[in-house]
Design a protein around this motif. Structure first.
Motif, PDB file in Angstrom:
ATOM      1  N   LEU A  92      51.543  40.921  32.196  1.00  0.00           N
ATOM      2  CA  LEU A  92      51.455  41.833  33.337  1.00  0.00           C
ATOM      3  C   LEU A  92      50.625  43.062  32.994  1.00  0.00           C
ATOM      4  CD1 LEU A  92      52.180  42.571  36.235  1.00  0.00           C
ATOM      5  CD2 LEU A  92      54.301  43.584  35.356  1.00  0.00           C
ATOM      6  N   THR A  93      50.799  43.598  31.804  1.00  0.00           N
ATOM      7  CA  THR A  93      50.022  44.764  31.385  1.00  0.00           C
ATOM      8  C   THR A  93      48.529  44.451  31.427  1.00  0.00           C
ATOM      9  OG1 THR A  93      51.824  45.580  30.004  1.00  0.00           O
ATOM     10  CG2 THR A  93      49.607  46.386  29.480  1.00  0.00           C
ATOM     11  N   GLU A  94      48.145  43.286  30.909  1.00  0.00           N
ATOM     12  CA  GLU A  94      46.735  42.895  30.903  1.00  0.00           C
ATOM     13  C   GLU A  94      46.222  42.672  32.331  1.00  0.00           C
ATOM     14  OE1 GLU A  94      42.937  42.130  29.756  1.00  0.00           O
ATOM     15  OE2 GLU A  94      44.541  43.027  28.570  1.00  0.00           O
ATOM     16  N   ILE A  95      47.026  42.038  33.180  1.00  0.00           N
ATOM     17  CA  ILE A  95      46.632  41.801  34.571  1.00  0.00           C
ATOM     18  C   ILE A  95      46.392  43.124  35.289  1.00  0.00           C
ATOM     19  CG2 ILE A  95      47.506  41.013  36.821  1.00  0.00           C
ATOM     20  CD1 ILE A  95      48.849  38.662  35.192  1.00  0.00           C
ATOM     21  N   LEU A  96      47.306  44.061  35.140  1.00  0.00           N
ATOM     22  CA  LEU A  96      47.165  45.350  35.813  1.00  0.00           C
ATOM     23  C   LEU A  96      45.921  46.093  35.323  1.00  0.00           C
ATOM     24  CD1 LEU A  96      50.913  46.470  35.913  1.00  0.00           C
ATOM     25  CD2 LEU A  96      49.537  45.550  37.798  1.00  0.00           C
ATOM     26  N   LYS A  97      45.638  45.986  34.034  1.00  0.00           N
ATOM     27  CA  LYS A  97      44.422  46.605  33.479  1.00  0.00           C
ATOM     28  C   LYS A  97      43.185  45.961  34.110  1.00  0.00           C
ATOM     29  CE  LYS A  97      41.922  47.055  29.167  1.00  0.00           C
ATOM     30  NZ  LYS A  97      41.572  46.168  28.080  1.00  0.00           N
ATOM     31  N   GLN A  98      43.176  44.641  34.196  1.00  0.00           N
ATOM     32  CA  GLN A  98      42.031  43.945  34.777  1.00  0.00           C
ATOM     33  C   GLN A  98      41.874  44.275  36.262  1.00  0.00           C
ATOM     34  OE1 GLN A  98      43.251  39.965  33.488  1.00  0.00           O
ATOM     35  NE2 GLN A  98      41.389  39.824  32.273  1.00  0.00           N
ATOM     36  N   LEU A  99      42.972  44.392  36.977  1.00  0.00           N
ATOM     37  CA  LEU A  99      42.910  44.719  38.403  1.00  0.00           C
ATOM     38  C   LEU A  99      42.302  46.103  38.632  1.00  0.00           C
ATOM     39  CD1 LEU A  99      46.295  43.283  39.714  1.00  0.00           C
ATOM     40  CD2 LEU A  99      43.990  42.522  40.356  1.00  0.00           C
ATOM     41  N   GLU A 100      42.578  47.026  37.742  1.00  0.00           N
ATOM     42  CA  GLU A 100      42.024  48.377  37.869  1.00  0.00           C
ATOM     43  C   GLU A 100      40.502  48.375  37.752  1.00  0.00           C
ATOM     44  OE1 GLU A 100      43.942  51.007  35.117  1.00  0.00           O
ATOM     45  OE2 GLU A 100      45.888  50.768  36.100  1.00  0.00           O
ATOM     46  N   GLU A 101      39.961  47.364  37.062  1.00  0.00           N
ATOM     47  CA  GLU A 101      38.519  47.282  36.870  1.00  0.00           C
ATOM     48  C   GLU A 101      37.798  46.661  38.070  1.00  0.00           C
ATOM     49  OE1 GLU A 101      37.969  45.268  33.131  1.00  0.00           O
ATOM     50  OE2 GLU A 101      39.042  46.823  32.029  1.00  0.00           O
ATOM     51  N   CYS A 102      38.551  46.080  38.991  1.00  0.00           N
ATOM     52  CA  CYS A 102      37.957  45.492  40.195  1.00  0.00           C
ATOM     53  C   CYS A 102      37.844  46.554  41.276  1.00  0.00           C
ATOM     54  CB  CYS A 102      38.827  44.353  40.732  1.00  0.00           C
ATOM     55  SG  CYS A 102      38.624  42.822  39.852  1.00  0.00           S
ATOM     56  N   GLU A 103      36.763  46.490  42.013  1.00  0.00           N
ATOM     57  CA  GLU A 103      36.550  47.434  43.104  1.00  0.00           C
ATOM     58  C   GLU A 103      37.599  47.236  44.202  1.00  0.00           C
ATOM     59  OE1 GLU A 103      33.123  48.003  46.436  1.00  0.00           O
ATOM     60  OE2 GLU A 103      32.461  47.660  44.383  1.00  0.00           O
ATOM     61  N   LEU A 104      37.765  45.987  44.610  1.00  0.00           N
ATOM     62  CA  LEU A 104      38.713  45.653  45.664  1.00  0.00           C
ATOM     63  C   LEU A 104      39.268  44.263  45.371  1.00  0.00           C
ATOM     64  CD1 LEU A 104      39.939  46.497  48.400  1.00  0.00           C
ATOM     65  CD2 LEU A 104      38.009  45.383  49.510  1.00  0.00           C
ATOM     66  N   CYS A 105      40.520  44.216  44.990  1.00  0.00           N
ATOM     67  CA  CYS A 105      41.123  42.940  44.606  1.00  0.00           C
ATOM     68  C   CYS A 105      42.562  42.899  45.098  1.00  0.00           C
ATOM     69  CB  CYS A 105      41.082  42.773  43.095  1.00  0.00           C
ATOM     70  SG  CYS A 105      41.724  41.190  42.537  1.00  0.00           S
ATOM     71  N   PHE A 106      42.875  41.845  45.823  1.00  0.00           N
ATOM     72  CA  PHE A 106      44.225  41.638  46.328  1.00  0.00           C
ATOM     73  C   PHE A 106      44.817  40.411  45.664  1.00  0.00           C
ATOM     74  CE2 PHE A 106      41.787  43.483  49.841  1.00  0.00           C
ATOM     75  CZ  PHE A 106      42.557  44.598  50.138  1.00  0.00           C
ATOM     76  N   VAL A 107      46.098  40.458  45.354  1.00  0.00           N
ATOM     77  CA  VAL A 107      46.830  39.279  44.891  1.00  0.00           C
ATOM     78  C   VAL A 107      47.912  39.044  45.920  1.00  0.00           C
ATOM     79  CG1 VAL A 107      48.277  38.298  43.068  1.00  0.00           C
ATOM     80  CG2 VAL A 107      46.375  39.804  42.469  1.00  0.00           C
ATOM     81  N   LYS A 108      47.971  37.802  46.429  1.00  0.00           N
ATOM     82  CA  LYS A 108      48.993  37.526  47.429  1.00  0.00           C
ATOM     83  C   LYS A 108      49.596  36.147  47.217  1.00  0.00           C
ATOM     84  CE  LYS A 108      46.456  35.501  51.257  1.00  0.00           C
ATOM     85  NZ  LYS A 108      46.348  35.479  52.683  1.00  0.00           N
ATOM     86  N   TRP A 109      50.843  36.025  47.603  1.00  0.00           N
ATOM     87  CA  TRP A 109      51.565  34.775  47.489  1.00  0.00           C
ATOM     88  C   TRP A 109      51.223  33.870  48.669  1.00  0.00           C
ATOM     89  CZ3 TRP A 109      54.997  32.287  50.736  1.00  0.00           C
ATOM     90  CH2 TRP A 109      55.603  31.148  50.207  1.00  0.00           C
ATOM     91  N   ILE A 110      51.069  32.579  48.366  1.00  0.00           N
ATOM     92  CA  ILE A 110      50.903  31.550  49.390  1.00  0.00           C
ATOM     93  C   ILE A 110      51.827  30.385  49.038  1.00  0.00           C
ATOM     94  CG2 ILE A 110      48.526  32.156  50.008  1.00  0.00           C
ATOM     95  CD1 ILE A 110      47.619  29.759  48.236  1.00  0.00           C
ATOM     96  N   PRO A 111      52.207  29.574  50.013  1.00  0.00           N
ATOM     97  CA  PRO A 111      53.045  28.414  49.690  1.00  0.00           C
ATOM     98  C   PRO A 111      52.273  27.381  48.865  1.00  0.00           C
ATOM     99  CG  PRO A 111      52.566  28.506  52.059  1.00  0.00           C
ATOM    100  CD  PRO A 111      51.954  29.717  51.439  1.00  0.00           C
ATOM    101  N   SER A 112      53.005  26.604  48.080  1.00  0.00           N
ATOM    102  CA  SER A 112      52.385  25.572  47.231  1.00  0.00           C
ATOM    103  C   SER A 112      51.516  24.618  48.029  1.00  0.00           C
ATOM    104  CB  SER A 112      53.462  24.782  46.493  1.00  0.00           C
ATOM    105  OG  SER A 112      54.157  25.619  45.609  1.00  0.00           O
ATOM    106  N   SER A 113      51.931  24.329  49.252  1.00  0.00           N
ATOM    107  CA  SER A 113      51.172  23.389  50.087  1.00  0.00           C
ATOM    108  C   SER A 113      49.773  23.909  50.421  1.00  0.00           C
ATOM    109  CB  SER A 113      51.939  23.092  51.375  1.00  0.00           C
ATOM    110  OG  SER A 113      52.145  24.289  52.115  1.00  0.00           O
ATOM    111  N   SER A 114      49.568  25.215  50.302  1.00  0.00           N
ATOM    112  CA  SER A 114      48.255  25.809  50.562  1.00  0.00           C
ATOM    113  C   SER A 114      47.445  26.020  49.284  1.00  0.00           C
ATOM    114  CB  SER A 114      48.430  27.161  51.268  1.00  0.00           C
ATOM    115  OG  SER A 114      49.088  27.002  52.496  1.00  0.00           O
ATOM    116  N   ASN A 115      47.996  25.569  48.163  1.00  0.00           N
ATOM    117  CA  ASN A 115      47.371  25.820  46.867  1.00  0.00           C
ATOM    118  C   ASN A 115      47.092  24.519  46.105  1.00  0.00           C
ATOM    119  OD1 ASN A 115      46.337  27.763  45.114  1.00  0.00           O
ATOM    120  ND2 ASN A 115      48.218  27.865  43.913  1.00  0.00           N
ATOM    121  N   ARG A 116      46.855  23.459  46.833  1.00  0.00           N
ATOM    122  CA  ARG A 116      46.720  22.137  46.205  1.00  0.00           C
ATOM    123  C   ARG A 116      45.512  22.019  45.283  1.00  0.00           C
ATOM    124  NH1 ARG A 116      48.819  19.550  51.434  1.00  0.00           N
ATOM    125  NH2 ARG A 116      51.032  19.332  50.928  1.00  0.00           N
TER     126      ARG A 116
END
Length: 136
Positions: A92-116
């Motif tokens: 999580l620490t590494e992810i948050l660091k990487q997200l700070e380096e992105c200009e605009l980045c969203f992470v969102k949950w989707i159901p498994s059926s939409s992630n095949r």
């Protein structure tokens, strides 16, 4: 804005693991990544799949992305910027660091059926682990 789908999987818990990353660049242009991760748990693979996607974004200078995961654990950890389990904190620490380096980045949950697509790629990555008998 690019749309990226990520998934992590393991065959066993822990076991050979893989990350699947599907990048929808629009106009029918897509990129596929099946990344063997060695031995880890399924939840660890989910975190690492997101880390790998963010690494790919940085390497390609993709600064405006929407990343979709079917892992509620990962989505909630990123949203709250917190995880109780000590084993996930370095991820999580590494992810948050990487997200700070992105200009605009969203992470969102989707159901498994939409992630095949990402799911299939993560399973392909597991097979790469198994076939090489090399665990990172």
């Amino acid at each position: 804005m690019l749309k990226i789908y990520v998934d992590g999987a393991s065959a066993g818990n822990p076991g050979p693991a893989g990350a699947g990353i599907f990048v929808n660049k629009g106009k029918g242009k897509n990129e596929h990544y099946a990344i063997p991760l060695g031995q880890m748990t399924n939840h660890e693979a989910e975190f690492v799949a997101l880390m790998e996607a963010l690494k790919i974004c940085k390497e390609n200078s993709w600064n405006m992305v929407s990343i979709c995961t079917d892992s509620k654990l990962v989505d909630e950890a990123v949203e709250k910027r917190y995880t109780k389990k000590a084993a996930y904190k370095p991820y999580l620490t590494e992810i948050l660091k990487q997200l700070e380096e992105c200009e605009l980045c969203f992470v969102k949950w989707i159901p498994s059926s939409s992630n095949r697509s990402a799911d299939q790629l993560s399973k392909k990555a597991i097979q790469k682990n198994k076939s090489s008998n090399t665990f990172l």
